[in-house]
Each structure stands twice: as C-alpha cells, then as structure tokens.
Scaffold this active site. Structure first.
Site, PDB file in Angstrom:
ATOM      1  CE1 TYR A 214      -9.651 -20.102 -57.223  1.00 29.87           C
ATOM      2  CE2 TYR A 214      -8.886 -17.839 -56.979  1.00 29.87           C
ATOM      3  CZ  TYR A 214      -9.917 -18.750 -57.130  1.00 29.87           C
ATOM      4  OH  TYR A 214     -11.212 -18.306 -57.178  1.00 29.87           O
ATOM      5  CB  SER A 215      -3.217 -24.734 -54.735  1.00 28.14           C
ATOM      6  OG  SER A 215      -3.885 -24.820 -53.508  1.00 28.14           O
ATOM      7  CB  CYS A 384      -4.675 -30.392 -51.043  1.00 14.81           C
ATOM      8  SG  CYS A 384      -5.147 -28.718 -51.529  1.00 14.81           S
ATOM      9  CD  GLU A 424      -3.201 -25.053 -48.856  1.00 12.72           C
ATOM     10  OE1 GLU A 424      -2.383 -24.463 -48.123  1.00 12.72           O
ATOM     11  OE2 GLU A 424      -3.122 -25.092 -50.086  1.00 12.72           O
ATOM     12  CE1 TYR A 426     -10.410 -25.626 -52.813  1.00 17.57           C
ATOM     13  CE2 TYR A 426      -8.293 -25.976 -51.752  1.00 17.57           C
ATOM     14  CZ  TYR A 426      -9.112 -26.078 -52.864  1.00 17.57           C
ATOM     15  OH  TYR A 426      -8.617 -26.635 -54.011  1.00 17.57           O
TER      16      TYR A 426
HETATM   17  C1  LIG Z   1      -5.856 -22.410 -49.130  1.00 16.89           C
HETATM   18  C2  LIG Z   1      -6.870 -22.352 -50.243  1.00 16.89           C
HETATM   19  C3  LIG Z   1      -6.530 -22.853 -51.482  1.00 16.89           C
HETATM   20  C4  LIG Z   1      -7.468 -22.843 -52.504  1.00 16.89           C
HETATM   21  N1  LIG Z   1      -7.114 -23.375 -53.720  1.00 16.89           N
HETATM   22  C5  LIG Z   1      -8.043 -23.437 -54.692  1.00 16.89           C
HETATM   23  C6  LIG Z   1      -7.702 -24.033 -55.951  1.00 16.89           C
HETATM   24  O1  LIG Z   1      -6.574 -24.486 -56.187  1.00 16.89           O
HETATM   25  N2  LIG Z   1      -8.685 -24.077 -56.897  1.00 16.89           N
HETATM   26  C7  LIG Z   1      -9.955 -23.595 -56.655  1.00 16.89           C
HETATM   27  O2  LIG Z   1     -10.798 -23.670 -57.571  1.00 16.89           O
HETATM   28  N3  LIG Z   1     -10.285 -23.023 -55.472  1.00 16.89           N
HETATM   29  C8  LIG Z   1      -9.361 -22.927 -54.507  1.00 16.89           C
HETATM   30  N4  LIG Z   1      -9.696 -22.343 -53.311  1.00 16.89           N
HETATM   31  C9  LIG Z   1     -11.048 -21.758 -53.153  1.00 16.89           C
HETATM   32  C10 LIG Z   1     -11.024 -20.333 -53.745  1.00 16.89           C
HETATM   33  O3  LIG Z   1     -10.185 -19.505 -52.947  1.00 16.89           O
HETATM   34  C11 LIG Z   1     -12.400 -19.675 -53.782  1.00 16.89           C
HETATM   35  O4  LIG Z   1     -12.995 -19.755 -52.510  1.00 16.89           O
HETATM   36  C12 LIG Z   1     -13.339 -20.299 -54.800  1.00 16.89           C
HETATM   37  O5  LIG Z   1     -12.784 -20.226 -56.104  1.00 16.89           O
HETATM   38  C13 LIG Z   1     -14.693 -19.575 -54.799  1.00 16.89           C
HETATM   39  O6  LIG Z   1     -14.473 -18.230 -55.027  1.00 16.89           O
HETATM   40  P1  LIG Z   1     -15.569 -17.366 -55.816  1.00 16.89           P
HETATM   41  O7  LIG Z   1     -15.133 -15.951 -55.773  1.00 16.89           O
HETATM   42  O8  LIG Z   1     -15.831 -17.982 -57.157  1.00 16.89           O
HETATM   43  O9  LIG Z   1     -16.862 -17.586 -54.953  1.00 16.89           O
HETATM   44  P2  LIG Z   1     -17.478 -16.491 -53.936  1.00 16.89           P
HETATM   45  O10 LIG Z   1     -18.111 -15.410 -54.737  1.00 16.89           O
HETATM   46  O11 LIG Z   1     -16.417 -16.122 -52.947  1.00 16.89           O
HETATM   47  O12 LIG Z   1     -18.521 -17.358 -53.184  1.00 16.89           O
HETATM   48  C14 LIG Z   1     -19.804 -17.627 -53.722  1.00 16.89           C
HETATM   49  C15 LIG Z   1     -20.497 -18.615 -52.827  1.00 16.89           C
HETATM   50  O13 LIG Z   1     -19.957 -19.912 -53.025  1.00 16.89           O
HETATM   51  C16 LIG Z   1     -19.484 -20.474 -51.816  1.00 16.89           C
HETATM   52  N5  LIG Z   1     -18.217 -21.120 -52.149  1.00 16.89           N
HETATM   53  C17 LIG Z   1     -17.007 -20.600 -52.073  1.00 16.89           C
HETATM   54  N6  LIG Z   1     -16.086 -21.479 -52.482  1.00 16.89           N
HETATM   55  C18 LIG Z   1     -16.729 -22.578 -52.842  1.00 16.89           C
HETATM   56  C19 LIG Z   1     -16.301 -23.832 -53.343  1.00 16.89           C
HETATM   57  N7  LIG Z   1     -14.988 -24.098 -53.579  1.00 16.89           N
HETATM   58  N8  LIG Z   1     -17.278 -24.738 -53.595  1.00 16.89           N
HETATM   59  C20 LIG Z   1     -18.584 -24.455 -53.380  1.00 16.89           C
HETATM   60  N9  LIG Z   1     -19.020 -23.273 -52.891  1.00 16.89           N
HETATM   61  C21 LIG Z   1     -18.112 -22.356 -52.633  1.00 16.89           C
HETATM   62  C22 LIG Z   1     -19.298 -19.295 -50.886  1.00 16.89           C
HETATM   63  O14 LIG Z   1     -19.502 -19.695 -49.536  1.00 16.89           O
HETATM   64  C23 LIG Z   1     -20.363 -18.328 -51.337  1.00 16.89           C
HETATM   65  O15 LIG Z   1     -21.590 -18.640 -50.756  1.00 16.89           O
HETATM   66  C24 LIG Z   1      -8.773 -22.320 -52.283  1.00 16.89           C
HETATM   67  C25 LIG Z   1      -9.103 -21.788 -51.038  1.00 16.89           C
HETATM   68  C26 LIG Z   1      -8.171 -21.803 -50.032  1.00 16.89           C
HETATM   69  C27 LIG Z   1      -8.560 -21.239 -48.689  1.00 16.89           C
END
Ligand SMILES: Cc1cc2nc3c(=O)[nH]c(=O)nc-3n(C[C@H](O)[C@H](O)[C@H](O)COP(=O)(O)OP(=O)(O)OC[C@H]3O[C@@H](n4cnc5c(N)ncnc54)[C@H](O)[C@@H]3O)c2cc1C
Ligand code: SF4
Ligand code: SF4
Length: 426
Positions: A214-215, A384, A424, A426
C-alpha cells in the site's frame, strides 16, 4: 488466458533481479508453479507461465511486473535468468526481426494489463511498455529513502490510531484512510514509498497470507507532524478484476480494523517514485482512485513547507479521476486547498447527464499550461492508479508536448533518464 504471442513473438514474463526482495510471495501465489528460484534469483518459466497475473498485485516491490518481447524460439531460459544481475534491454525491432519475429514487420505491438499483445491504436507510439517510459532513478534532489527495514520474517507491529471512510457512504467505492503508529519502532518513510501489510491467518492451502503493498498517503514527518505514524488509502476489494464478487483478504482486513488493533508491517519499499526537493521543482500528479495516496503525501509535504515560507516557485498540478465526486477519495479536503497552491483538475467518468471524462481528456484540455510545465527541466511527473490508465496518459503527454512544439521522443528519453516520469499502477 491465451498465450501473449503475436506471430512468432512472445511477451516474456520476467522478474527484475535488481528490485526483487526474494520474499517468495510470487512463488507461493502462482497457481501453476511457473516460478522457481535458487539462492540468487527468482525467475519465471516461459514455457509454463500462462499470464494469469495472479502474482503481480501481491509482489511487494513490483519486481515481477516486467515483460520483454522476444522471438518465441529464443525465450530467455531459466539457467540464464538465474545468473542475471539486471534485466536485459528491450530488443529492437531489427533484433526481433533477426530472431525471426514477424512482429518486426507487422503492426506495432502492445503489452496490455494482462500482458496480451494487441495491435496498437496509436501508430506513433510503438511497442508500449511501462519500462519504456518509467524512470528507475529518483529525481536528483530526492531525499535518500530507507528500504526493506522489515521483511516478512521480521515484520514490525503498528497500532491503528485512525480508520475512517473517505468516499461517501452508499457509493460502490468503500475507501478508507487508515493511520498506523509505529510507537518506538523506527519506520522512516518518504512520500511515494509504500509499505507491506501482513494480513493474519492462512489461505485455503493453510499457508500464511502474504503481505500486500500500500502506498503511503502521509508526508515524511508523519500523518500528524512530529509523530511516528503513516497513513494509507485503502479500497475495499469486493470484486476481482473480472467483476466477480470476491472478498479481498487484506483490503477487507484493513478497512474493518478497529482503533487500537495491531498490524504486521513490512518495508518500506520504493526507491524511485520519490518527490523532488529543490524549491523550483514543479510536480505534475496524475491519478485515479487510491492512486491519490502518494499524491496526497507529496501535496501535504509541499503544503507544510510552503507554510514555512519555502517552495514558492514550484508549481503543483493535479489530474485526478474517479467515477463520481462521491467516489473520489479526499474530495472535501482537496477542494479546500488554496488554488494558488495547487492546480486541481478532476475528471468524472460516471456523472449522470455528463459526458464521460478521463484524466487524459483533462490533460489535453489543459495543454497550454501542462505544455509549459513539460517544457521545464524542473518538472517531475507522477502517475498512480489503475494499470489501464498508463498508455492513455503517456499518449496525452505526447500530444501536449507536440502541441507545444517539443520533440516527444527526446522529452520522453529525458524524463526517463533524469528520473522525471514515474508510473506506479496496480
Ligand atoms: C505498488 C502498489 C501499490 C498499491 N497501493 C495501494 C493503495 O494505496 N491502496 C489500495 O487500496 N491498494 C493498493 N494496492 C493494491 C493492494 O496491494 C492489494 O492488491 C489490494 O488491496 C487487494 O488486496 P486483497 O488482499 O484485498 O485482495 P486479494 O485477496 O489479494 O485478491 C482478491 C481478488 O481481487 C483481485 N484484486 C486484487 N486487487 C484488486 C484491486 N485493487 N481491484 C480489483 N480487484 C483486485 C485479485 O486479482 C483477486 O482475484 C497497491 C498495489 C501495488 C502493487
Ligand atoms: S502467477 Fe503466473 S502463471 Fe502466474 S502470471 Fe505469475 S508467473 Fe505466470
Ligand atoms: S513477490 Fe516480487 S519481490 Fe517477492 S520474490 Fe516475487 S518478484 Fe521478488
């Protein structure tokens, strides 16, 4: 998903050995065993990977989001990848042609979010890939970041001291502003860096959940100045990328945390998406949704410096996209910032009765002012948010630059070389 091949060209999935922290998350995530490692590197097996993208969001460093076009018969073998210290350069069209790739003679190719090759809509930007434009170096005046102080093996604990919703209740987008306090534990961060959150519990196979990234949404001296805390902007994931209902593990854990709860944290991560610190530097920020987190951090740091009489020359220009004002995180506070401090441009794509507008539309609409900033060597650009926005934003930058009479290939090269364009998504 189909193999991302066009003719005899493969878009090969690679891991950047310079960035990878060898956390094993990708290998644990990959559903078909396409990732392996030795003592030196984590690598992707070209003949096994089916480009499902499951490994990309959980990777805490972004090292895994790398792609190279290669002749299908000349994919980089595992043995070679295990010896790499850095990624190979993108092959030129001539090198692809020499290797027997049809793509060199065919239409321009593009790696989309899923790594699938498709004919490019814009013939002037060929072989779009983030790596082609994204700087890997920070601005020359950036402060020096601390990296990887805590890994999954020695995560530190933070205490939740705030958790409130920053999108309007009743909207589809449930986004939370979460404040984490590190107490006496050192956790120095800079605007633009990110942290990893380790959700408790295990996955369906009984393995501990991996950390999600998370950022950081607060400035370097704390969400509250002088406190050892950071804030995050977290969107509750309730559907996967295909729109199927799903309960995201970490985002739901975070959004439901009560004040006083303890959270496992790893990081910090990120050595290049950092803000310039010289007083005459201009910052152009382009974001959607939670991509606003690093922009909030940079804006707030500039606001604090300005309150102390600094940075009067440096301009801030923000392009921020959401579906509606109600779904735009931090809408209220953003609108209260002085107009002579930040030039705010909001794009809404689902406003009833209004045409759909995206950040790239606003950028073109502000071409004279954005073009003036692009003409300055003191301008730094940050993007981003949604992965799908990358190409549209790059094309808009190109158009704005050309309208101003700036040679785009030269500018794009300078922005990348000088650490002045950072992507950046995602
Ligand atoms: C560099 C970077 C910075 C990030 N910064 C932020 C941030 O500031 N705030 C933030 O909320 N998230 C951010 N993310 C995304 C975060 O890391 C997670 O991927 C996101 O919160 C989903 O995680 P989860 O465990 O809830 O879902 P998971 O249990 O990992 O995934 C559940 C399902 O949802 C899908 N999925 C995953 N992420 C998303 C999404 N964002 N939208 C829709 N479907 C998704 C997956 O493919 C999977 O099928 C960032 C990711 C990266 C790589
Ligand atoms: S999880 Fe997958 S099959 Fe998998 S994109 Fe990553 S290495 Fe390839
Ligand atoms: S998840 Fe990312 S940082 Fe971790 S081992 Fe894989 S590529 Fe490296």
């Amino acid at each position: 998903m189909d193999m991302p091949v066009q003719g005899d060209t493969l878009r090969q999935h690679l891991i950047d050995p310079e960035i990878c922290i060898r956390c094993n998350t990708c290998e644990a995530t990959c559903p078909i065993g396409a990732i392996t490692h030795d003592d030196r590197n984590y690598v992707v097996k070209a003949d096994v990977c089916n480009f499902c993208m499951a490994c990309v969001p959980p990777c805490p460093t972004g090292a895994i989001d790398n792609w190279r076009s290669v002749p299908r018969t000349a994919a980089y073998p595992i043995e070679a990848q295990l010896l790499w210290d850095e990624l190979p350069a993108e092959l030129s069209r001539e090198e692809l042609a020499a290797g027997g790739s049809e793509i060199a003679a065919g239409p321009a190719e593009q790696a989309g979010p899923a790594g699938v090759l498709a004919a490019a809509e814009e013939p002037r930007v060929q072989a779009f890939s983030t790596a082609q434009y994204c700087a890997t170096l920070p601005p020359w005046s950036a402060a020096h970041p601390y990296l990887n102080l805590y890994s999954t093996k020695n995560a530190t604990m933070a205490t939740v001291t705030g958790n409130f919703r920053v999108t309007e209740a009743g909207t589809e987008s449930d986004t939370h502003h979460i404040v984490l306090d590190f107490g006496a534990m050192p956790f120095p961060v800079l605007e633009g860096q990110s942290i990893g959150i380790v959700p408790p519990g295990t996955d369906a196979a009984g393995r501990p959940h991996h950390a999600r990234q998370y950022s950081i949404a607060s400035p370097r001296n704390g969400e509250r100045p002088g406190y050892n805390n950071v804030s995050l902007t977290v969107k509750r994931v309730t559907a996967d990328h295909q729109g199927h209902p799903i309960r995201g593990v970490c985002s739901n854990y975070l959004c439901d945390l009560a004040v006083g709860a303890k959270v496992g944290v790893v990081g910090p991560f990120g050595a290049s998406f950092l803000m310039p610190n010289h007083p005459r530097s201009h910052i152009v920020m382009i974001c959607t949704g939670t991509g606003s987190a690093p922009m909030r951090a940079m804006t707030e740091w500039r606001r604090r410096l300005r309150a102390g009489g600094k940075f009067e020359g440096g301009k801030l220009m923000l392009f921020f996209g959401a579906r509606t004002p109600q779904e735009l995180p931090y809408f209220g506070p953003l609108m209260n910032l002085p107009r002579d401090f930040i030039d705010v441009n909001l794009a809404f794509s689902r406003e009833p009765g209004q045409p759909r507008r995206y950040v790239q539309d606003l950028m073109r609409g502000r071409a004279p002012d954005l073009g003036e900033l692009l003409a300055s060597p003191d301008t730094f650009v940050y993007v981003c948010g949604l992965k799908s926005m990358e190409e549209g934003v790059i094309l808009a930058l190109r158009d704005v630059a050309e309208q101003r009479g700036i040679d785009w290939p030269s500018l794009a090269g300078a922005l990348k070389r000088e650490g002045r364009l950072h992507l950046e998504t995602y």
